[in-house]
Design a protein around this motif. Structure first.
Motif, short mmCIF file in Angstrom:
data_model
loop_
_atom_site.label_atom_id
_atom_site.label_comp_id
_atom_site.label_asym_id
_atom_site.label_seq_id
_atom_site.Cartn_x
_atom_site.Cartn_y
_atom_site.Cartn_z
N ARG A 11 -25.98 -93.69 -3.71
CA ARG A 11 -26.68 -93.43 -4.97
C ARG A 11 -27.55 -92.16 -4.86
O ARG A 11 -27.58 -91.33 -5.75
N ASP A 12 -28.23 -91.99 -3.70
CA ASP A 12 -29.07 -90.80 -3.50
C ASP A 12 -28.22 -89.53 -3.55
O ASP A 12 -28.64 -88.52 -4.12
N ILE A 13 -27.05 -89.57 -2.92
CA ILE A 13 -26.17 -88.39 -2.91
C ILE A 13 -25.74 -88.06 -4.35
O ILE A 13 -25.74 -86.90 -4.77
N ILE A 14 -25.42 -89.09 -5.11
CA ILE A 14 -25.00 -88.89 -6.51
C ILE A 14 -26.15 -88.28 -7.32
O ILE A 14 -25.97 -87.33 -8.06
N LYS A 15 -27.34 -88.85 -7.14
CA LYS A 15 -28.50 -88.34 -7.92
C LYS A 15 -28.78 -86.88 -7.59
O LYS A 15 -29.08 -86.07 -8.47
N GLU A 16 -28.66 -86.52 -6.32
CA GLU A 16 -28.94 -85.14 -5.93
C GLU A 16 -27.87 -84.18 -6.45
O GLU A 16 -28.16 -83.06 -6.86
N ALA A 17 -26.62 -84.65 -6.46
CA ALA A 17 -25.52 -83.78 -6.92
C ALA A 17 -25.56 -83.58 -8.43
O ALA A 17 -25.07 -82.58 -8.94
N ASN A 18 -26.12 -84.55 -9.14
CA ASN A 18 -26.18 -84.51 -10.61
C ASN A 18 -24.81 -84.16 -11.22
O ASN A 18 -24.67 -83.17 -11.95
N PRO A 19 -23.80 -84.98 -10.90
CA PRO A 19 -22.43 -84.64 -11.31
C PRO A 19 -22.11 -85.06 -12.74
O PRO A 19 -22.84 -85.86 -13.34
N GLN A 20 -21.03 -84.52 -13.27
CA GLN A 20 -20.51 -84.98 -14.56
C GLN A 20 -19.60 -86.20 -14.34
O GLN A 20 -19.39 -87.01 -15.25
N ILE A 21 -19.03 -86.28 -13.12
CA ILE A 21 -18.04 -87.33 -12.84
C ILE A 21 -18.26 -87.90 -11.44
O ILE A 21 -18.52 -87.15 -10.49
N VAL A 22 -18.15 -89.24 -11.34
CA VAL A 22 -18.14 -89.89 -10.03
C VAL A 22 -16.88 -90.75 -9.94
O VAL A 22 -16.63 -91.56 -10.85
N VAL A 23 -16.11 -90.55 -8.89
CA VAL A 23 -14.95 -91.42 -8.66
C VAL A 23 -15.08 -92.06 -7.29
O VAL A 23 -15.12 -91.37 -6.27
N SER A 24 -15.19 -93.39 -7.29
CA SER A 24 -15.18 -94.13 -6.03
C SER A 24 -13.75 -94.56 -5.73
O SER A 24 -13.09 -95.13 -6.60
N VAL A 25 -13.30 -94.26 -4.53
CA VAL A 25 -11.91 -94.55 -4.16
C VAL A 25 -11.88 -95.79 -3.26
O VAL A 25 -12.53 -95.84 -2.21
N HIS A 26 -11.12 -96.80 -3.70
CA HIS A 26 -10.99 -98.06 -2.95
C HIS A 26 -9.55 -98.55 -2.97
O HIS A 26 -8.74 -98.11 -3.81
N MET A 27 -9.25 -99.47 -2.07
CA MET A 27 -7.99 -100.21 -2.10
C MET A 27 -8.36 -101.68 -2.31
O MET A 27 -9.34 -102.17 -1.74
N ASN A 28 -7.57 -102.35 -3.09
CA ASN A 28 -7.90 -103.71 -3.51
C ASN A 28 -7.38 -104.76 -2.53
O ASN A 28 -6.57 -104.45 -1.64
N SER A 29 -7.81 -105.98 -2.73
CA SER A 29 -7.34 -107.11 -1.92
C SER A 29 -7.55 -108.41 -2.69
O SER A 29 -8.48 -108.49 -3.50
N TYR A 30 -6.67 -109.37 -2.44
CA TYR A 30 -6.81 -110.65 -3.14
C TYR A 30 -6.30 -111.75 -2.23
O TYR A 30 -5.40 -111.52 -1.40
N ILE A 31 -6.86 -112.95 -2.40
CA ILE A 31 -6.47 -114.05 -1.49
C ILE A 31 -4.98 -114.39 -1.62
O ILE A 31 -4.34 -114.77 -0.65
N ARG A 32 -4.45 -114.26 -2.84
CA ARG A 32 -3.00 -114.46 -3.00
C ARG A 32 -2.31 -113.11 -2.81
O ARG A 32 -2.86 -112.07 -3.13
N HIS A 33 -1.10 -113.15 -2.26
CA HIS A 33 -0.46 -111.89 -1.85
C HIS A 33 0.44 -111.27 -2.91
O HIS A 33 1.11 -110.28 -2.64
#
Ligand SMILES: [Zn+2]
Length: 238
Positions: A122-144
């Motif tokens: 959050r601190d990095i985002i606030k300092e950058a003051n960006p127009q866009i934030v994209v968090s990159v993740h891979m999903n997971s679920y108990i069923r396959h």
């Protein structure tokens, strides 16, 4: 002789020198005009954007673990984020990465690491003051059985919904089993900025077929291409 006197003295040497200077000045002026008309104000403004690319997890927090290969989600997140960073920088956007290696953002102590890791992002985002934030993740679920990529946004942000739709369109078109629409998510990372902020869950590491794709560099490239194209469409840069 003073330099200024010498300069003006040149003009006295004859019409040939004067003509050469005049031609040179005329050419410079015309080149300047061409450049000014080619680079419209809109183009300059449109490239004055900052994007924060947030590779999820890191350090002692691997995120999800691959069903078959036991690959760490944090590693794939970083690979996709770096590919995305490269693409965004190529068109002149300012990019701030929340992390650029396998380390987490919680510092030396691991006590209460998750909270400090998120606060640092959050601190990095606030300092950058960006127009866009994209968090990159891979999903997971108990069923396959679950597959495909999906973009999450906070329901209070219209910008975020627009950005999510732009990226999801690309996912639906180019990635496997990803024609599923965007989703509302109630996550800390989506509330760090009033600007457009989304979480891209790029596929399921709990599914064998998705996992096989997600660990391949060519599919990672495709994911980065989708997020990049979605951002470009959102910013109307194309
Ligand atoms: Zn994750």
């Amino acid at each position: 002789m003073k330099r200024s006197n010498h300069f003006f003295a040149c003009f006295k040497k004859g019409p040939a020198i004067f003509l050469l200077v005049a031609i040179f000045l005329a050419m410079s002026f015309s080149i300047t005009l061409d450049l000014a008309s080619a680079t419209s104000l809109n183009e300059i403004e449109s490239l004055d954007y900052c994007v924060v690319v947030d590779a999820g997890h890191g350090g002692i927090d691997p995120g999800s673990i691959g069903y078959k290969t036991k690959v760490k989600e944090s590693t794939i997140n970083l690979a996709v984020s770096k590919l995305l960073e490269k693409k965004l920088k190529l068109i002149g956007l300012r990019v701030v990465m929340t992390r650029e290696n396998e380390d987490g953002l919680y510092g030396l102590s691991t006590a209460n690491y998750k909270k400090r890791d998120m606060q640092k992002r959050r601190d990095i985002i606030k300092e950058a003051n960006p127009q866009i934030v994209v968090s990159v993740h891979m999903n997971s679920y108990i069923r396959h059985n679950l597959r495909g990529a999906q973009v999450f946004y906070d329901k209070s942000s219209e910008h975020s919904e627009d950005l999510a739709l732009c990226i999801q369109d690309q996912f639906a078109e180019k990635l496997e089993k990803s024609d599923k629409g965007v989703a509302i998510g109630d996550y800390y990372m989506l509330k760090c900025t009033p600007s457009a902020s989304v979480i891209a869950e790029c596929g399921f590491l709990s599914n064998e077929e998705d996992e096989k794709l997600l660990i391949s560099p060519s599919y990672q490239e495709l994911i980065a291409e989708c997020i990049f194209a979605g951002i470009v469409n959102y910013l109307n840069l194309d």
